[in-house]
Motif scaffolding. Structure first.
Motif, PDB file in Angstrom:
ATOM      1  N   UNK A  41      53.660  87.774 -12.820  1.00 24.03           N
ATOM      2  CA  UNK A  41      52.575  87.818 -13.804  1.00 24.03           C
ATOM      3  C   UNK A  41      51.321  87.149 -13.247  1.00 24.03           C
ATOM      4  N   UNK A  42      51.496  86.081 -12.488  1.00 23.64           N
ATOM      5  CA  UNK A  42      50.345  85.409 -11.875  1.00 23.64           C
ATOM      6  C   UNK A  42      49.668  86.300 -10.839  1.00 23.64           C
ATOM      7  N   UNK A  43      50.462  87.010 -10.058  1.00 26.72           N
ATOM      8  CA  UNK A  43      49.879  87.917  -9.056  1.00 26.72           C
ATOM      9  C   UNK A  43      49.126  89.054  -9.752  1.00 26.72           C
ATOM     10  N   UNK A  44      49.696  89.593 -10.827  1.00 29.21           N
ATOM     11  CA  UNK A  44      48.991  90.648 -11.571  1.00 29.21           C
ATOM     12  C   UNK A  44      47.721  90.106 -12.216  1.00 29.21           C
ATOM     13  N   UNK A  45      47.767  88.870 -12.722  1.00 32.11           N
ATOM     14  CA  UNK A  45      46.557  88.249 -13.269  1.00 32.11           C
ATOM     15  C   UNK A  45      45.509  88.071 -12.174  1.00 32.11           C
ATOM     16  N   UNK A  92      46.750  83.493  -7.890  1.00 32.88           N
ATOM     17  CA  UNK A  92      47.499  83.894  -6.705  1.00 32.88           C
ATOM     18  C   UNK A  92      48.275  82.713  -6.133  1.00 32.88           C
ATOM     19  N   UNK A  93      47.644  81.556  -6.088  1.00 30.64           N
ATOM     20  CA  UNK A  93      48.310  80.362  -5.577  1.00 30.64           C
ATOM     21  C   UNK A  93      49.518  79.981  -6.445  1.00 30.64           C
ATOM     22  N   UNK A  94      49.357  80.067  -7.754  1.00 33.96           N
ATOM     23  CA  UNK A  94      50.483  79.786  -8.659  1.00 33.96           C
ATOM     24  C   UNK A  94      51.630  80.752  -8.390  1.00 33.96           C
TER      25      UNK A  94
END
Length: 106
Positions: A41-45, A92-94
Motif C-alpha cells: 500500500x505504501x508503494x502504491x501511495x 516508498x521508504x516506508x
C-alpha cells in the motif's frame, strides 16, 4: 517555458506508461504474496503521490509566462510539487523498510 509542441504529450505519455506498468506489477506482486499489506500500500501511495507531484510540475513548466505574476505562480507550483514528491519518497521508504523487516523474519 517554451518547448516543442510534442514534448509535453511525450512526457505525459511516457510517464503514464511507465507508472502504469509499475502499478500493475505492484498489484500483481501484492495479490501473489497476499501479505505485506502496509508495504505494498505504501508503494502504491508512492506512485499516486509521484503522479500528483509531476502533475503540478507539468503545470509549472507549461504556465503562461506572460501572466503578471508568472514567476510567483511557477515557484509555488514547483514548491507544491516538491512537497508532494517528498511525501511520495517517504511512502516508498516506508514500503521498503516494511518489506525488509518481513524478509528478515521469514
Amino acid at each position: 517555458m517554451p518547448m516543442e509542441q510534442e514534448t509535453l504529450s511525450l512526457l505525459i505519455g511516457g510517464f503514464s506508461l511507465v507508472v502504469g506498468i509499475m502499478v500493475l506489477a505492484t498489484l500483481f506482486l501484492w495479490i501473489r504474496s497476499k501479505k505485506n499489506n502496509i508495504a505494498y500500500a505504501s508503494v502504491l501511495a508512492h506512485f499516486l503521490l509521484l503522479s500528483v507531484a509531476l502533475y503540478f510540475l507539468f503545470k509549472a513548466i507549461t504556465f503562461n509566462v506572460d501572466h503578471p505574476m508568472a514567476s510567483e505562480e511557477i515557484s509555488l507550483r514547483v514548491g507544491i510539487s516538491g512537497i508532494i514528491w517528498t511525501a511520495s519518497m517517504i511512502c516508498l521508504l516506508i514500503g521498503l523498510i516494511t518489506l525488509s523487516r518481513v524478509n528478515k523474519v521469514s
